[in-house]
Design a protein around this motif. Structure first.
Motif, PDB file in Angstrom:
ATOM      1  N   SER A 152       0.800  -1.228   0.000  1.00  0.00           N
ATOM      2  CA  SER A 152       0.000   0.000   0.000  1.00  0.00           C
ATOM      3  C   SER A 152       0.831   1.276   0.000  1.00  0.00           C
ATOM      4  N   ALA A 153       2.146   1.181   0.019  1.00  0.00           N
ATOM      5  CA  ALA A 153       2.996   2.379   0.074  1.00  0.00           C
ATOM      6  C   ALA A 153       2.801   3.235  -1.178  1.00  0.00           C
ATOM      7  N   GLY A 154       2.909   4.536  -0.992  1.00  0.00           N
ATOM      8  CA  GLY A 154       2.690   5.469  -2.092  1.00  0.00           C
ATOM      9  C   GLY A 154       3.620   5.262  -3.269  1.00  0.00           C
ATOM     10  N   ASN A 155       4.884   4.926  -2.995  1.00  0.00           N
ATOM     11  CA  ASN A 155       5.824   4.733  -4.102  1.00  0.00           C
ATOM     12  C   ASN A 155       5.444   3.520  -4.939  1.00  0.00           C
ATOM     13  N   LEU A 156       4.836   2.501  -4.313  1.00  0.00           N
ATOM     14  CA  LEU A 156       4.393   1.332  -5.073  1.00  0.00           C
ATOM     15  C   LEU A 156       3.193   1.680  -5.953  1.00  0.00           C
ATOM     16  N   LEU A 157       2.309   2.525  -5.430  1.00  0.00           N
ATOM     17  CA  LEU A 157       1.153   2.954  -6.216  1.00  0.00           C
ATOM     18  C   LEU A 157       1.600   3.772  -7.428  1.00  0.00           C
ATOM     19  N   LEU A 158       2.603   4.622  -7.228  1.00  0.00           N
ATOM     20  CA  LEU A 158       3.154   5.364  -8.364  1.00  0.00           C
ATOM     21  C   LEU A 158       3.744   4.412  -9.393  1.00  0.00           C
ATOM     22  N   GLY A 159       4.415   3.365  -8.903  1.00  0.00           N
ATOM     23  CA  GLY A 159       4.973   2.369  -9.812  1.00  0.00           C
ATOM     24  C   GLY A 159       3.908   1.729 -10.686  1.00  0.00           C
ATOM     25  N   GLU A 160       2.704   1.511 -10.122  1.00  0.00           N
ATOM     26  CA  GLU A 160       1.624   0.920 -10.906  1.00  0.00           C
ATOM     27  C   GLU A 160       1.102   1.869 -11.981  1.00  0.00           C
ATOM     28  N   VAL A 161       1.067   3.157 -11.685  1.00  0.00           N
ATOM     29  CA  VAL A 161       0.673   4.131 -12.707  1.00  0.00           C
ATOM     30  C   VAL A 161       1.658   4.081 -13.871  1.00  0.00           C
ATOM     31  N   VAL A 162       2.939   4.093 -13.543  1.00  0.00           N
ATOM     32  CA  VAL A 162       3.982   4.067 -14.578  1.00  0.00           C
ATOM     33  C   VAL A 162       3.920   2.774 -15.381  1.00  0.00           C
ATOM     34  N   ALA A 163       3.813   1.639 -14.690  1.00  0.00           N
ATOM     35  CA  ALA A 163       3.801   0.348 -15.370  1.00  0.00           C
ATOM     36  C   ALA A 163       2.617   0.224 -16.313  1.00  0.00           C
ATOM     37  N   THR A 164       1.434   0.623 -15.851  1.00  0.00           N
ATOM     38  CA  THR A 164       0.237   0.479 -16.675  1.00  0.00           C
ATOM     39  C   THR A 164       0.221   1.476 -17.820  1.00  0.00           C
ATOM     40  N   ALA A 165       0.630   2.711 -17.556  1.00  0.00           N
ATOM     41  CA  ALA A 165       0.680   3.711 -18.622  1.00  0.00           C
ATOM     42  C   ALA A 165       1.642   3.268 -19.723  1.00  0.00           C
ATOM     43  N   GLY A 166       2.779   2.715 -19.330  1.00  0.00           N
ATOM     44  CA  GLY A 166       3.745   2.241 -20.319  1.00  0.00           C
ATOM     45  C   GLY A 166       3.199   1.096 -21.150  1.00  0.00           C
TER      46      GLY A 166
END
Length: 260
Positions: A152-166
């Protein structure tokens, strides 16, 4: 994501018709067959992710080697699944991809309609859950045990935005440039790379995220973290489609025909 040509009479037309790939849903394939392909493909994908994670943790205590084994199995498995099932359903295995394709279709592009969206997404989720249970069964783990792996950490959530957008940028960029034939290699390679360059290890898939909550193993995700991951994946879809619109902007020559 790309239009497929209508059926034509004669063997020559059948031989020369373009073959569908991820995002190019074959219009002549019955919806039942496409739903089955999405279910089986999603199940196989999650079984690969979860099973290879269990195998890796049984073979070594080195987390880097565990992640390497997990990502390598996923790359090869995903590439095979896309090559095999792409001609049937488009090989989405991912509600984010299906939702993005539906959105582009309703705005004048090619892709799934609302009825197909309503069939694809439940099939993908059911397949992902079945795949996690199957992997647990193969390795003698409890068939259903909620994961305790908090993500649930914020940096992991940001990682999901980047991964999915890519991922969305890649698939729809290939479609815009008529290179979907490279999807099995390109998509699998991207996911393999994103395992390592994103903080979340690139779930990038709401169905896979839900399925991985059912296993308390290396690849699991705590149920309490699922909503955050799925929400950020949907944000990634929006970002990815926006990037596609800007980077692969169609010129006037693509949309307008010169006057006679």
């Amino acid at each position: 994501m790309t239009a497929t040509e209508p059926a034509a009479s004669g063997a020559i037309a059948a031989d020369t018709a373009p073959q569908p790939a991820p995002g190019a849903t074959p219009p002549r394939t019955p919806l039942t067959a496409r739903a089955a392909a999405e279910l089986v493909g999603s199940a196989a994908l999650v079984a690969i992710v979860v099973g290879s994670g269990i195998q890796a943790t049984e073979l070594t205590d080195d987390v880097a080697l565990q992640l390497l084994a997990n990502s390598t199995a996923t790359v090869f498995g995903l590439g095979v699944l896309i090559a095999l099932l792409g001609p049937v359903s488009g090989a989405h295995f991912n509600p984010a991809v299906t939702l993005a394709e539906w959105w582009t279709a309703r705005r004048g592009g090619a892709g799934v309609n609302a009825r197909e969206l309503a069939v694809y997404v439940p099939s993908q989720i059911a397949g992902a859950i079945a795949g996690a249970i199957l992997a647990d069964a193969m390795f003698g783990e409890p068939l259903v045990k909620w994961s305790q792996h908090d993500r649930s950490a914020g940096n992991l959530l940001l990682g999901e935005v980047v991964a999915t957008a890519g991922l969305i940028l890649l698939i729809f960029g290939l479609a815009r440039t008529d290179r979907l034939r490279f999807a099995p290699v390109a998509v699998a390679s991207y996911i393999g790379a994103a395992y390592w360059f994103t903080s979340s290890t690139s779930f990038a898939n709401p169905a896979v995220t839900i399925g991985r909550a059912f296993t308390d193993t290396f690849a699991g995700i705590a149920p309490g973290s699922v909503a955050g991951f799925v929400g950020m994946q949907l944000v990634g879809v929006i970002v990815g489609l926006a990037l596609v619109a800007v980077i692969f902007m169609r010129g006037k020559n693509d949309t307008e025909q010169p006057a006679a």
